[in-house]
Design an enzyme around this catalytic site. Structure first.
Site, PDB file in Angstrom:
ATOM      1  CG  HIS A  68      -2.003  -1.120   1.066  1.00  0.00           C
ATOM      2  ND1 HIS A  68      -3.307  -0.906   0.704  1.00  0.00           N
ATOM      3  CD2 HIS A  68      -1.886  -2.452   1.222  1.00  0.00           C
ATOM      4  CE1 HIS A  68      -3.957  -2.062   0.644  1.00  0.00           C
ATOM      5  NE2 HIS A  68      -3.113  -3.021   0.956  1.00  0.00           N
ATOM      6  CE1 TYR A 338      -0.431  -4.815   7.387  1.00  0.00           C
ATOM      7  CE2 TYR A 338      -1.516  -3.023   8.530  1.00  0.00           C
ATOM      8  CZ  TYR A 338      -1.542  -4.035   7.585  1.00  0.00           C
ATOM      9  OH  TYR A 338      -2.676  -4.231   6.865  1.00  0.00           O
TER      10      TYR A 338
END
Lengths: 366, 192
Positions: A68, A338
């Site tokens: 992303h 993440y």
């Protein structure tokens, strides 16, 4: 010595064997440490190896998220309706307003890729609760996730690695992967069957993973949630598809927020006994009870260079009391990956984003 | 020669409790960064445990100032005395620094610092990704240094227990009755 006598001198043999005991004790502790750290099992999938694979597929783009990568920062507020407060004791579901920082982005590790309707769109949010608690969530505009396990995710990354000659994934490798993962083949079919909306502003974003809401009485309820646009959704038009503006989705979002704030309802879907909570490739049956937990208003947008979202990790397991992880194995893996991506980019110099955003654009009515 | 003075009961209790907690912390820390499946569960354990260790090390430092360590036996060569002193300074310094760096690093990363339920700690640094990256690196390097220092400390303690048998290990042993605690060795018995 305790009895005040000098201990008898040890013989050479006794000294050697005692030294061996000491060496063995220290070696056992160090060996246990190495084992715990995964150094003795180099084949195991770790957060670092997962993110390495993103870097192999996409190259390293310093300062950007490894997935992303292309996105913009947004902000606004959430107003709880009070309707979900019986399901979760989290303060956010009481009536009232909390500030929100968010990020709209496109899936993939290419920060300068051209926008495309088929690219998965994401909305990440951080709600700041009054007592210092936070709720962070990352949602996607697809109905189900393509894989159910971290290993499946990694295998998919490996299979979809662009071929050096064509720049596209090798179809044979992709087919072999889908043959090994029938759950992914089914999920991909469901994802392809869903028509993308015209842009970020009219997309529905889904939590995909299941969570658990816990209320004040300790009752735990399996849930999934989605942000559903308040305005009507329109399908992408052929003219949009033929766009030459490589940032057309982001540019449309910036223009829309410049006109008026955008709103989504936070809709919580309640799972029934037997609904899977550990498999994000499977949608719950239609007709499950939903609760309108409140309204999200996004009233300003800002580029990542100056906005507050680049340096936030939208870890889906930063949860307030009242929201808990389910048994979905993707959740812990997302949190770990993440964090790995965040740690890598945090120490890198910033690069300009592909999306040319004015310093801060606010809705005229905000 | 009389029985060597030992550490007080509180000193020994703190030592062995913290030994267990800090070793658990180091193992949890090294395992969690390599784990996908258990990452969240281990992080949820690591953070409140770190704050508990920080609270204990503050108590322990105060206790150490009030009740200094008994002197080392006279037979030890100078380099071993210096090594013992340096490793103890390193151990105290790292015990204090590790949780503080962890807290500061989470603050700089912009994470909420959750203890239990909705109980949170305030940030001790402003949100700054570059500062986070530096502190995150320091947290790793110092964790390895702490593990190495603890390993050396364990080896030295076992040398005293098994090779020298000079009472140094017994002065901190968990099972030792506090016999002779804080007693000076009797001087030459006065002859009337």
């Amino acid at each position: 010595m305790a009895d005040g006598t000098t201990p008898a001198k040890l013989g050479a043999g006794a000294t050697m064997s005692r030294l061996a005991v000491i060496g063995a004790a220290v070696a056992a502790m160090a060996g246990g440490f190495a084992y715990a750290g995964g150094w003795l099992s180099p084949g195991t999938l770790t957060p670092a190896r997962l993110v390495d694979q993103f870097e192999r597929d996409n190259g390293v783009h310093a300062g950007f998220r490894r997935n992303h990568a292309k996105g913009v920062c947004v902000g606004g507020f959430f107003e709880g309706s009070g309707e979900a407060s019986g399901l979760s004791k989290a303060q956010i579901f009481a009536r009232g307003r909390v500030p929100v920082i968010g990020r709209f982005a496109l899936a993939g590790g290419q920060p300068y890729a051209a926008d495309a309707a088929v690219t998965v769109r994401s909305m990440a949010l951080r709600f700041t609760l009054p007592d210092g608690e936070e709720w962070r969530t990352g949602m996607n505009d697809i109905p189900v996730f393509a894989v159910s396990t971290p290993q499946g995710f990694y295998d998919q990354l490996v299979a979809s690695r662009p071929d050096a000659a064509t720049g596209k994934p090798d179809p044979a490798r992709m087919k072999a992967f889908l043959d090994r993962h029938p759950e992914t083949a089914r999920a991909v079919a469901a994802i392809k069957a869903a028509t993308p909306s015209s842009g970020f502003a009219d997309s529905t974003f889904n939590s995909l993973d299941a969570f658990r809401f816990v209320n004040a009485d300790g009752v735990s309820t399996p849930v999934r949630w989605a942000t559903v646009p308040v305005g009507p959704a329109t399908s992408e038009t052929p003219a949009q598809t033929a766009q030459t503006d490589k940032n057309y989705l982001f540019d449309a979002l910036i223009a829309a927020i410049g006109q008026h704030p955008l709103q989504w309802r936070l809709v919580v879907t309640i799972g029934q006994p037997g609904d899977p909570t550990d498999d994000a490739t499977i949608a719950w049956p239609a007709g499950r009870r939903t609760v309108d937990a409140g309204t999200l208003t996004i009233d300003h947008i800002e580029g990542e260079a100056t906005g507050p979202c680049r340096d936030l990790n939208f870890d889906p397991l930063v949860l307030p009391a009242g929201i808990e992880p389910s048994d979905d194995p993707l959740l812990s893996a997302r949190s770990a990956a993440y964090a790995q991506s965040f740690t890598r980019r945090a120490g890198e110099a910033r690069q300009p984003s592909a999306v040319a955003t004015p310093a801060r654009t606010e809705g005229q009515n905000s | 020669m009389s029985s060597r003075p030992g550490f007080t009961l509180l000193s020994r209790g703190l030592h062995w409790l913290m030994a267990a907690l800090i070793l658990a912390m180091l193992f949890i820390g090294v395992a969690m960064v390599a784990s996908l499946a258990d990452y969240h569960a281990l992080v949820s354990l690591h953070e409140p445990l770190g704050i508990l260790i920080l609270a204990l090390v503050v108590i322990r430092l105060a206790n150490r100032l009030l009740h200094p360590a008994p002197p080392l036996p006279g037979h030890l060569p100078r380099w071993q005395r210096l090594a013992a002193k340096a490793s103890h300074v390193a151990l105290y310094g790292l015990m204090l620094a590790m949780p503080l760096i962890g807290w500061a690093m989470l603050s700089a990363a912009g994470y909420p610092i959750a203890l239990w339920g909705s109980l949170h700690l305030p940030p001790i640094l402003p949100h700054d990704a570059m500062v986070y990256a530096a502190l995150r690196q320091a947290h790793t390097v110092l964790a390895y240094l702490l593990f190495a220092t603890i390993s050396a400390h364990l080896a030295a303690a076992l040398m005293h227990a098994l090779i020298h048998r000079d009472g140094v290990f017994e002065s901190m042993a968990p099972w030792r009755a506090p016999k002779g605690r804080n007693e000076e060795p009797p001087a030459v018995v006065p002859v009337p």
